[in-house]
Design a protein around this motif. Structure first.
Motif, PDB file in Angstrom:
ATOM      1  N   SER A  58       0.857  -1.190   0.000  1.00  0.00           N
ATOM      2  CA  SER A  58       0.000   0.000   0.000  1.00  0.00           C
ATOM      3  C   SER A  58       0.888   1.234   0.000  1.00  0.00           C
ATOM      4  O   SER A  58       1.920   1.268   0.680  1.00  0.00           O
ATOM      5  N   HIS A  59       0.476   2.236  -0.782  1.00  0.00           N
ATOM      6  CA  HIS A  59       1.248   3.473  -0.849  1.00  0.00           C
ATOM      7  C   HIS A  59       0.295   4.629  -1.082  1.00  0.00           C
ATOM      8  O   HIS A  59      -0.339   4.716  -2.139  1.00  0.00           O
ATOM      9  N   GLU A  60       0.141   5.494  -0.065  1.00  0.00           N
ATOM     10  CA  GLU A  60      -0.761   6.640  -0.132  1.00  0.00           C
ATOM     11  C   GLU A  60      -2.163   6.186  -0.540  1.00  0.00           C
ATOM     12  O   GLU A  60      -2.805   5.456   0.188  1.00  0.00           O
ATOM     13  N   THR A  61      -2.622   6.584  -1.726  1.00  0.00           N
ATOM     14  CA  THR A  61      -4.004   6.269  -2.114  1.00  0.00           C
ATOM     15  C   THR A  61      -4.136   4.936  -2.847  1.00  0.00           C
ATOM     16  O   THR A  61      -5.259   4.492  -3.108  1.00  0.00           O
ATOM     17  N   ASP A  62      -3.023   4.287  -3.188  1.00  0.00           N
ATOM     18  CA  ASP A  62      -3.066   3.090  -4.019  1.00  0.00           C
ATOM     19  C   ASP A  62      -2.655   1.834  -3.257  1.00  0.00           C
ATOM     20  O   ASP A  62      -1.882   1.886  -2.295  1.00  0.00           O
ATOM     21  N   GLN A  63      -3.191   0.710  -3.736  1.00  0.00           N
ATOM     22  CA  GLN A  63      -2.775  -0.614  -3.274  1.00  0.00           C
ATOM     23  C   GLN A  63      -2.343  -1.437  -4.482  1.00  0.00           C
ATOM     24  O   GLN A  63      -2.828  -1.230  -5.596  1.00  0.00           O
ATOM     25  N   VAL A  64      -1.422  -2.378  -4.247  1.00  0.00           N
ATOM     26  CA  VAL A  64      -1.063  -3.363  -5.265  1.00  0.00           C
ATOM     27  C   VAL A  64      -1.608  -4.699  -4.802  1.00  0.00           C
ATOM     28  O   VAL A  64      -1.324  -5.141  -3.680  1.00  0.00           O
ATOM     29  N   ASP A 106      -4.462 -21.541 -15.028  1.00  0.00           N
ATOM     30  CA  ASP A 106      -5.042 -20.504 -14.183  1.00  0.00           C
ATOM     31  C   ASP A 106      -4.347 -19.171 -14.464  1.00  0.00           C
ATOM     32  O   ASP A 106      -3.187 -19.137 -14.882  1.00  0.00           O
ATOM     33  N   ARG A 107      -5.057 -18.077 -14.214  1.00  0.00           N
ATOM     34  CA  ARG A 107      -4.532 -16.742 -14.500  1.00  0.00           C
ATOM     35  C   ARG A 107      -4.174 -15.996 -13.220  1.00  0.00           C
ATOM     36  O   ARG A 107      -4.898 -16.079 -12.220  1.00  0.00           O
ATOM     37  N   GLU A 108      -3.068 -15.243 -13.315  1.00  0.00           N
ATOM     38  CA  GLU A 108      -2.595 -14.440 -12.195  1.00  0.00           C
ATOM     39  C   GLU A 108      -2.649 -12.963 -12.583  1.00  0.00           C
ATOM     40  O   GLU A 108      -2.163 -12.567 -13.645  1.00  0.00           O
ATOM     41  N   TYR A 109      -3.243 -12.162 -11.710  1.00  0.00           N
ATOM     42  CA  TYR A 109      -3.343 -10.715 -11.927  1.00  0.00           C
ATOM     43  C   TYR A 109      -2.576  -9.999 -10.815  1.00  0.00           C
ATOM     44  O   TYR A 109      -2.756 -10.304  -9.639  1.00  0.00           O
ATOM     45  N   ILE A 110      -1.743  -9.057 -11.212  1.00  0.00           N
ATOM     46  CA  ILE A 110      -1.109  -8.163 -10.247  1.00  0.00           C
ATOM     47  C   ILE A 110      -1.448  -6.754 -10.708  1.00  0.00           C
ATOM     48  O   ILE A 110      -0.989  -6.315 -11.764  1.00  0.00           O
ATOM     49  N   PHE A 111      -2.275  -6.086  -9.929  1.00  0.00           N
ATOM     50  CA  PHE A 111      -2.795  -4.806 -10.392  1.00  0.00           C
ATOM     51  C   PHE A 111      -2.757  -3.742  -9.297  1.00  0.00           C
ATOM     52  O   PHE A 111      -2.760  -4.038  -8.102  1.00  0.00           O
ATOM     53  N   ARG A 112      -2.698  -2.514  -9.758  1.00  0.00           N
ATOM     54  CA  ARG A 112      -2.767  -1.351  -8.874  1.00  0.00           C
ATOM     55  C   ARG A 112      -4.221  -0.911  -8.776  1.00  0.00           C
ATOM     56  O   ARG A 112      -4.944  -0.889  -9.770  1.00  0.00           O
ATOM     57  N   ARG A 113      -4.628  -0.535  -7.557  1.00  0.00           N
ATOM     58  CA  ARG A 113      -6.025  -0.165  -7.356  1.00  0.00           C
ATOM     59  C   ARG A 113      -6.131   1.121  -6.535  1.00  0.00           C
ATOM     60  O   ARG A 113      -5.359   1.329  -5.589  1.00  0.00           O
ATOM     61  N   ARG A 114      -7.080   1.951  -6.916  1.00  0.00           N
ATOM     62  CA  ARG A 114      -7.359   3.174  -6.161  1.00  0.00           C
ATOM     63  C   ARG A 114      -8.865   3.301  -5.977  1.00  0.00           C
ATOM     64  O   ARG A 114      -9.629   3.167  -6.935  1.00  0.00           O
TER      65      ARG A 114
END
Length: 274
Positions: A151-157, A170-178
């Motif tokens: 987590s960093h300020e307003t965003d999460q990974v 199977d599929r793997e997602y690594i995404f940034r979220r706000r």
């Protein structure tokens, strides 16, 4: 005789030229409407289908797209027949959902718009954006892993692993979220795959890491106070060439089941809140 043939050829060319001139003028008259229709198609497609090159950091433009989701134009199949609306009985009551598959790829785009009745904003947000793996697993059996990496300020990974039917990996997602919420209960959220070079987690050879994924969502309490207005734009490239039966299964069976699972969890969460 030679002059006669020359005059005959001249008259013939004149008739052909006159015919072509009328045809050309006719085409020119129809061009504005044709170009207008073409421009509408291009603009709609560019707006609702973010390209792979746009994935990575979350920008002000992403947030602006979210703010406009509840006012978005629904896909017009008369301009783009690749859009298909899911049957009303296959989606949650009050919502309309359209999907399209990009030709020659495994990229799909979905648009959802409408109002979910007798639910709360917090329940919709918790279901759409929740990262509690234990809770998610109770209603989404396809979820194999779900956790916040950083987590960093307003965003999460976030890392998310989802199960695909055999014989697909199977599929793997690594995404940034706000997520941004207001006191009135309205929220917007953006999720975008993190640039490959910035991912610190080593690849699992048994999984396919998705590099092209974006989700925009906007929710707000409905005007009558008895539901939640929902706008959603989702694009996902599962990587690789999917067999036709997989696409058909996902559209006709997988997605409707998933949407019904989401609706059931939202209503369950709403009843607990009350």
């Amino acid at each position: 005789r030679s002059r006669s043939r020359s005059r005959s050829r001249s008259r013939s060319r004149s008739r052909r030229t006159g015919h072509l001139g009328e045809e050309s003028r006719s085409k020119r008259r129809s061009m504005p409407s044709r170009y207008l229709r073409l421009c509408v198609v291009v603009l709609v497609f560019c707006w609702i289908a973010p390209s792979k090159s746009e994935t990575g950091s979350i920008t002000d433009e992403d947030m602006s797209i979210c703010h406009g989701l509840l006012h978005q134009d629904i896909p017009d199949v008369s301009y783009d027949s690749s859009w298909k609306e899911l049957p009303r009985g296959h989606v949650p009551d009050g919502l309309r959902v359209w999907g399209k598959l990009e030709e020659g790829s495994a990229a799909t785009t979905f648009v959802a718009s409408g109002t979910l009745h007798n639910v709360t904003s917090s329940a919709v947000l918790a279901t759409f954006e929740g990262t509690n793996f234990t809770q998610r697993k109770t209603w989404d059996p396809s979820c194999l892993a779900l956790n916040v990496i950083s987590s960093h300020e307003t965003d999460q990974v976030v890392r998310w692993v989802t199960d695909l039917p055999w014989p697909l990996s199977d599929r793997e997602y690594i995404f940034r979220r706000r997520i941004v919420c207001r006191e009135d209960g309205s929220c917007i959220a953006v999720s975008k795959t993190v640039a490959e070079e910035s991912v610190l987690i080593a690849r699992d050879p048994s999984l396919v890491r998705v590099r092209d994924f974006v989700q925009y969502s906007q929710i707000r309490p409905s005007k009558d106070g008895k539901g939640v207005d929902v706008g959603l734009l989702y694009r996902n490239d599962l990587e690789g060439s999917l067999p036709h039966w997989v696409v058909k299964w996902f559209s006709n069976i997988g997605l409707p089941i998933y949407l019904k699972q989401i609706e059931k969890e939202i209503r369950s969460h709403s009843s607990h809140v009350k």
